[in-house]
Enzyme design. Structure first.
Site, mmCIF file in Angstrom:
data_model
loop_
_atom_site.group_PDB
_atom_site.id
_atom_site.type_symbol
_atom_site.label_atom_id
_atom_site.label_comp_id
_atom_site.label_asym_id
_atom_site.label_seq_id
_atom_site.Cartn_x
_atom_site.Cartn_y
_atom_site.Cartn_z
ATOM 1 N N SER A 115 40.060 28.473 37.050
ATOM 2 C CA SER A 115 38.989 28.151 38.004
ATOM 3 C C SER A 115 37.653 28.821 37.729
ATOM 4 O O SER A 115 36.665 28.461 38.369
ATOM 5 C CB SER A 115 39.432 28.500 39.422
ATOM 6 N N LYS A 118 34.623 26.681 37.235
ATOM 7 C CA LYS A 118 33.752 26.200 38.304
ATOM 8 C C LYS A 118 32.365 26.838 38.235
ATOM 9 O O LYS A 118 31.401 26.298 38.797
ATOM 10 C CB LYS A 118 34.401 26.457 39.660
ATOM 11 N N SER A 172 37.776 27.820 46.061
ATOM 12 C CA SER A 172 38.131 27.239 44.767
ATOM 13 C C SER A 172 38.650 25.804 44.910
ATOM 14 O O SER A 172 39.588 25.388 44.238
ATOM 15 C CB SER A 172 39.183 28.100 44.057
#
Length: 424
Positions: A115, A118, A172
């Site tokens: 993640s 991102k 997230s």
């Protein structure tokens, strides 16, 4: 059982001091390499699926930011204290303002982002999207793997883009990532958004980064490096909106009466904000293949540092705790300490590679704040052939697991693993 003990003894006996040139304010600063022991105490990951090999090493990409960063081991300034032991397979500590790289372990080793990908989405789309614009979430946005991290947005729901950013950076949310990539991707939607992410990575100088999914969920051929993540994080923290979102502790996701969905509160997954004095934000990540990944930043005494780490195992410390320990180490170093630098956006495109050489002109003697490379040979080229042979042979043993672990994704969405936010 580790089998590189004889290599360690031989390397230690033959090794001579090696200096490189990250140039702090125009002054060449010697650095030290520590090949005598595994610099990061790596824990073998649980057996998953057979990984694909990472991309072939690119000498030019591995030297971005300074020749000393082209190492699979630990690189720190000679007068520095010993960094704390962490389980991450690679990490970097850098100054967000000056761009100085204070130290790292395998800064340019390929890894899998999870993640923390991102952040690249944020660096790409924050300038493109009006935060006050109200948009509709689609069924395609919600097409994420069951059990993977999500905010709880509903199909047909109407949300301000700012709300979706908060869902992305606090919880997230993978559906939030899909929506933002689609909205910023132009006529090609999500695919255009991912393409824009890769273009932004190239512009930033993150030449070892390739995005396949906007969320960081596993995809074939997706990879990054600790150095690239530091470049991406620096771009994010230069944006006031990102700083505000990343430092937000909690927010409210509005109700959707037309969809019979109630509103609810979300809180920030980044424990560093509440547990580390001066924390200004960051991002956690986890997939079964990537293991734990982390980016965190903090300010102390007017100095802002960022830590990036890949491939960490949670044994006695979570990813944010390993990041906190490395930040403590970074703040304890002198302000002029450096082993390399973060290149400026667009700098690699403006600098032509040297004639007849594969390495970038930026790999050697450029100043911390950018500029062309200075002429002249790199220090450290007098290392003996014997030492080079020993380090090459030993490196194959030391890095066998690292190479396997920092693999690109295997193909097929059916093989992707759910993403789990890091929490206490």
């Amino acid at each position: 059982m580790r089998t590189w003990g004889s290599f360690v003894a031989l390397a230690a006996a033959l090794l001579v001091p090696v200096s490189a040139t990250p140039a702090v304010a125009g002054v060449r600063v010697p650095v030290r390499r520590l090949p005598a022991a595994p610099p990061c105490p790596n824990v073998p990951p649980p057996a998953t699926r057979p990984p694909q090999p990472p991309p072939a090493p690119d000498p030019a990409a591995r030297a971005v930011g300074g020749a000393a960063l082209d190492t699979a081991g630990l690189i720190v300034p000679p007068a520095s204290t010993v960094p704390p032991a962490v389980t991450a397979t690679s990490w970097v500590v850098a100054d967000l303002d000056s761009g100085a790289v204070l130290g790292g372990c395998g800064p340019h080793e390929y890894g899998v982002p999870a993640s923390v990908q991102k952040l690249l989405l944020a660096a790409t789309m924050l300038p493109r999207l009006d935060p006050n614009r109200e948009v509709t979430v689609t069924a395609g946005d919600l097409a994420v793997e069951p059990g993977s991290s999500a905010v709880g947005l509903v199909e047909g729901g109407r949300y301000r883009i700012e709300t979706i950013w908060l869902g992305l950076l606090l919880r997230s949310g993978n559906e939030a990532a899909n929506a933002l990539a689609r909205l910023g991707g132009g006529p090609d939607g999500l695919a255009g958004g991912v393409r824009a992410m890769n273009e932004e990575a190239h512009r930033l100088g993150a030449r070892q980064t390739h995005a396949v999914t906007p969320s960081g969920l596993d995809g074939p051929g997706q990879f990054t490096s600790a150095y690239d993540l530091a470049l991406i994080a620096r771009a994010c923290f230069a944006d006031p909106a990102f700083r505000r979102y990343a430092a937000t502790r909690s927010t409210q996701i509005p109700a959707q009466p037309a969809r019979r969905a109630k509103g609810f509160a979300i809180s920030n997954d980044n424990v560093l904000l509440d547990r580390y004095p001066g924390a200004i934000g960051g991002k956690t990540g986890f997939t079964d293949l990537a293991r734990h990944t982390y980016v965190g930043a903090a300010e102390r005494g007017g100095r802002r540092l960022v830590v990036t780490l890949l491939g960490a195992e949670v044994t006695t410390q979570r990813g944010w705790q390993q990041g906190a320990a490395l930040l403590d180490w970074g703040f304890a170093q002198p302000r002029d300490a450096a082993v390399g630098r973060l290149v400026e956006p667009g700098e690699l495109d403006r600098s032509a590679p040297p004639a007849g050489g594969a390495a970038s002109a930026l790999a050697g003697h450029a100043g911390l704040r950018g500029g062309a490379a200075a002429p002249g040979p790199r220090p450290g080229t007098g290392v003996t052939v014997a030492v080079g042979a020993v380090l090459t042979a030993g490196g194959a043993l030391l890095l066998a697991r690292r190479r396997r672990h920092a693999a690109a994704m295997s193909t097929g969405s059916a093989l992707r693993e759910p993403e789990i936010p890091e929490q206490d």
